[in-house]
Design an enzyme around this catalytic site. Structure first.
Site, PDB file in Angstrom:
ATOM      1  N   ASP A 218       1.138   3.160  -1.165  1.00  0.00           N
ATOM      2  CA  ASP A 218       1.701   2.023  -1.895  1.00  0.00           C
ATOM      3  C   ASP A 218       2.956   2.412  -2.664  1.00  0.00           C
ATOM      4  OD1 ASP A 218      -0.170   0.196  -1.036  1.00  0.00           O
ATOM      5  OD2 ASP A 218      -1.415   0.322  -2.832  1.00  0.00           O
TER       6      ASP A 218
ATOM      7  N   HIS B 210       2.793  -2.264   2.700  1.00  0.00           N
ATOM      8  CA  HIS B 210       2.366  -1.456   3.846  1.00  0.00           C
ATOM      9  C   HIS B 210       3.450  -1.404   4.921  1.00  0.00           C
ATOM     10  CE1 HIS B 210      -2.111  -2.357   2.708  1.00  0.00           C
ATOM     11  NE2 HIS B 210      -1.450  -1.710   1.772  1.00  0.00           N
TER      12      HIS B 210
ATOM     13  N   HIS C  93       1.108  -1.373  -8.602  1.00  0.00           N
ATOM     14  CA  HIS C  93       2.350  -2.037  -8.224  1.00  0.00           C
ATOM     15  C   HIS C  93       3.258  -2.383  -9.415  1.00  0.00           C
ATOM     16  CE1 HIS C  93       1.165  -2.172  -4.064  1.00  0.00           C
ATOM     17  NE2 HIS C  93       0.049  -2.793  -4.371  1.00  0.00           N
TER      18      HIS C  93
ATOM     19  N   HIS D 164      -4.229   6.205  -0.419  1.00  0.00           N
ATOM     20  CA  HIS D 164      -3.658   4.870  -0.237  1.00  0.00           C
ATOM     21  C   HIS D 164      -2.705   4.525  -1.382  1.00  0.00           C
ATOM     22  CE1 HIS D 164      -3.326   0.843   1.421  1.00  0.00           C
ATOM     23  NE2 HIS D 164      -3.320   0.430   0.171  1.00  0.00           N
TER      24      HIS D 164
END
Length: 300
Positions: free
Chosen positions: A246, A83, A269, A242
């Site tokens: 990321d 973030h 991720h 969101h």
């Protein structure tokens, strides 16, 4: 093969700024300070709470974990950095010391809006050194199971990210897709406010690990069988937005700007970092000197 498509001046902050909050993982009261840095220093995280103030560079070579979050370094490193990195990348802040008194930044409301606001208030200034943008000659894809992440060659100098979210027909999170072409103002309005989300059974698993002791349903988005629990969506497709946030934060770990169209399907991720590693390897032989080529130079 990557090719250099554009160049701009590097940037840093005009002054130091700070923001405080509770850590999602540790439950500690945490302050993060963003400190201006010189050209070519890049982004580095400094643990002010540890002897010697160990520093970890925000580069893909420092990544040690990608389970539900991105972690840099070992015991002296920092977790949940995506973030902060997304806020810095969106504002084109290339050189900054991120000083923390804990192994994670404050969670705030689960978004990066607070970081964007603090950095915007501090202001930025240009530095007499180049920041290069690269695009691939042909599409670059990484996959894992039914998840994929592809960077398509640029048609211009911009970065566009499309995220396709699909947890299956029985998931309380509906299928959704969001596309965002990056500009600082649009990121602040449409992506920065979008919060971390979890499924209710994931929350219980985290609690059993001793994580999130001071985090409530009001601090992020938790989806139960009936939908969002104890909170309200800011956008109908907030989870997909969101995921775009990321991706931007993780891709900042390459250390250069990326141009092209990223298309992500069910990725997270691990694939974000896998793409970073591939791009970093591809760019290694192509990185030019510190000479500012005025044919490519643009402000921003």
């Amino acid at each position: 093969m990557l090719r250099r498509i554009s160049q701009r001046c590097q940037r840093t902050l005009t002054r130091t700024t700070a923001i405080s909050g509770v850590g999602f993982l540790t439950g500690r009261d945490i302050t993060v300070r963003f400190i201006p840095a010189s050209a070519d220093e890049g982004i580095k995280f400094v643990r002010a709470d540890l002897p010697g103030r160990p520093a970890t560079p925000a580069h893909v070579s420092s990544v040690t974990g990608t389970s539900r979050r991105t972690t840099l370094g070992g015991e002296e490193g920092v977790s949940l950095v995506e973030h902060v990195l997304a806020a810095l990348a969106a504002l084109r802040i290339d050189n900054c010391t991120v000083e923390l008194n804990a192994p994670e930044p404050p969670g705030l409301d689960g978004s990066c809006q607070g970081f964007v606001d603090a950095l915007t208030d501090a202001g930025t200034r240009t530095l007499p050194a180049p920041r290069h943008a690269y695009t691939p000659e042909r599409a670059v894809t990484v996959t894992a199971g039914n998840a994929s992440l592809t960077l398509h060659p640029a048609e211009n100098t911009e970065l566009t990210i499309t995220y396709m979210l699909d947890y299956g027909a029985t998931s309380p999170i509906p299928r959704q897709i969001h596309t965002h072409q990056f500009s600082t103002g649009e990121f602040a309005r449409r992506i920065a406010p979008c919060r971390t989300f979890l499924l209710s059974d994931e929350v219980e698993a985290f609690r059993k690990q001793g994580l999130g002791a001071r985090t409530s349903f009001e601090d992020l988005l938790v989806f139960g069988p009936g939908g969002v629990m104890g909170n309200r969506l800011r956008f109908g497709d907030e989870p997909a937005r969101h995921k775009v946030l990321d991706i931007l934060g993780d891709l900042a770990l390459t250390g250069f700007d990326i141009a092209g169209h990223i298309v992500a399907c069910r990725s997270g991720h691990p694939l974000n970092v896998a793409l970073c590693r591939q791009l970093d390897s591809m760019a290694g032989a192509e990185r030019p000197s510190s000479f500012i080529d005025r044919r490519f130079l643009r402000s921003a």
